[in-house]
Motif scaffolding. Sequence first.
Motif, short mmCIF file in Angstrom:
data_model
loop_
_atom_site.label_atom_id
_atom_site.label_comp_id
_atom_site.label_asym_id
_atom_site.label_seq_id
_atom_site.Cartn_x
_atom_site.Cartn_y
_atom_site.Cartn_z
N ALA A 83 -4.35 68.92 -109.07
CA ALA A 83 -4.46 67.98 -107.96
C ALA A 83 -6.13 67.73 -107.59
O ALA A 83 -6.48 66.81 -107.08
CB ALA A 83 -3.71 68.74 -106.93
N MET A 84 -6.71 68.88 -107.54
CA MET A 84 -7.91 69.00 -106.89
C MET A 84 -9.10 68.18 -107.87
O MET A 84 -10.01 67.53 -107.46
CB MET A 84 -8.62 70.29 -106.61
N ALA B 14 -6.19 79.56 -114.23
CA ALA B 14 -4.93 79.78 -114.89
C ALA B 14 -4.79 78.69 -115.74
O ALA B 14 -3.94 78.48 -116.83
CB ALA B 14 -3.76 79.64 -113.83
N GLY B 15 -5.77 77.40 -115.48
CA GLY B 15 -5.54 76.48 -116.70
C GLY B 15 -6.21 75.14 -115.91
O GLY B 15 -6.28 75.11 -114.73
N TRP B 16 -6.87 74.32 -116.54
CA TRP B 16 -7.64 73.15 -116.32
C TRP B 16 -8.98 73.39 -115.69
O TRP B 16 -10.08 72.83 -116.32
CB TRP B 16 -6.73 72.10 -115.13
N GLY B 17 -9.23 74.17 -114.67
CA GLY B 17 -10.39 74.28 -114.10
C GLY B 17 -10.52 73.74 -112.50
O GLY B 17 -9.66 72.93 -112.28
N THR B 18 -11.43 74.16 -111.81
CA THR B 18 -11.53 73.85 -110.40
C THR B 18 -12.95 72.84 -110.47
O THR B 18 -12.66 71.51 -110.65
CB THR B 18 -12.03 75.00 -109.49
N ALA B 19 -14.12 73.32 -110.39
CA ALA B 19 -15.37 72.28 -110.49
C ALA B 19 -15.22 71.43 -111.71
O ALA B 19 -15.38 70.52 -111.83
CB ALA B 19 -16.55 73.01 -110.16
N LEU B 20 -14.94 72.50 -112.87
CA LEU B 20 -15.16 71.69 -114.16
C LEU B 20 -13.77 70.73 -114.37
O LEU B 20 -13.81 70.01 -115.24
CB LEU B 20 -15.17 72.48 -115.50
N ALA C 224 -12.30 74.47 -104.91
CA ALA C 224 -11.42 75.73 -104.98
C ALA C 224 -10.12 75.50 -104.66
O ALA C 224 -9.95 74.53 -103.50
CB ALA C 224 -12.43 76.84 -104.09
N PRO C 225 -9.03 76.06 -105.00
CA PRO C 225 -7.76 76.29 -104.51
C PRO C 225 -7.68 76.74 -102.92
O PRO C 225 -8.73 77.76 -102.62
CB PRO C 225 -6.78 77.07 -105.47
N GLU D 194 -6.45 71.60 -103.37
CA GLU D 194 -5.16 70.88 -103.95
C GLU D 194 -4.72 69.96 -102.91
O GLU D 194 -4.05 68.83 -103.14
CB GLU D 194 -4.16 71.68 -104.50
N ARG D 195 -5.12 70.03 -101.69
CA ARG D 195 -4.83 69.09 -100.36
C ARG D 195 -5.70 68.02 -100.16
O ARG D 195 -5.42 67.02 -99.29
CB ARG D 195 -4.54 69.99 -99.16
N GLY D 196 -6.92 67.98 -100.65
CA GLY D 196 -7.69 66.83 -100.37
C GLY D 196 -8.92 67.41 -100.09
O GLY D 196 -9.33 68.45 -100.72
N VAL D 197 -9.87 66.75 -99.68
CA VAL D 197 -11.15 67.01 -99.38
C VAL D 197 -11.53 67.20 -97.93
O VAL D 197 -11.24 66.01 -97.08
CB VAL D 197 -12.17 65.72 -100.15
#
Length: 343
Positions: A130-131, A163-169, A267-268, A326-329
Amino acid sequence: MSQELRAVDWTGSGIALIDQTLLPQRTDTLDVQDVDTLVDAIQRLVVRGAPAIGAAGAYGVALALLQGEREGWTDGDVRAAVARIRAARPTAVNLMVCVDRVMTRFDEGLDAVLEEAVAVQREDVAANRAMGVHGADWLLQRVGAGRPLRLLTHCNTGALATAGWGTALGVVRELHTRGLVETVYADETRPLLQGARLTAWELVQEGIPHLVQADAAAAGTILRGEVDAAIVGADRIAANGDTANKVGTVGIALACAYAGIPFLVAAPTTTVDLATATGDDIHIELRAGDEVLEWSGVRTAPAASRGHNPAFDVTPGRLVTGLVTERGVLEVSAGELPGERLK
């Protein structure tokens, strides 16, 4: 890269960790069967990245229960072992949050603990996806380049750190799926080279064009106009938007502010610590000085020199153009504070 890459996984009797100290030369898995090994793995950075450490801590509660059964521990012994896991790295709040969450089901037994740990991992992957979308959409609206973007990132924030996929990346990966990444400047990330060893490895797996650069080159690259935006992760975010991340991050934020380009933190919400008012209250982990005084076990500094090795620094919220969860920016530098918006 397979989207199923997992830095942390439950084997049925223990925890499997991709040993990130060995990448990119070797891709080995460490089989963790006891609490001592898990704590050591977290502290040695076999597993690293706030969300990945959180997942390891969540499964660590189950590990402690199993070890307690094998070795005849009391309830107090198991809880003490869990407390050791929780304290293994003090800056990354995800470790504490995830352990505390799983411990709410401790009295229900092993199956309940594992159910909660699996949920932690599943939810982190969903949050990262989502992020990635939120961050990519925001950057494209903000930069408006009308062409593929030139991005800069620091440390490792991909599947290996989560846990998978990534945040900034994960934001970078989402932009890449849309054909909108020209190149990524990956800071090497001294002293343990998480960028050169891990981020570059992930970018190779994805076929994303990139350049590895010395950390000291980042500000100059930004000020020369060669970067459209910087995207980094976080290990703890205070209620006012101050952000602790891998040491070297604050210099990137300052350069972005000077150049007038976005500095995005991904970041989550589990990384947002509303109980921490400002960055001044974030404990910064000091690691062994030898990490900066040696290279591959060979001393590079004079014998009389001592090392100063903070693992993190704190970027003031006024320098954070956007905080993507994950909620937006949230546009933190414009006054949208986590403490007000994420309660």
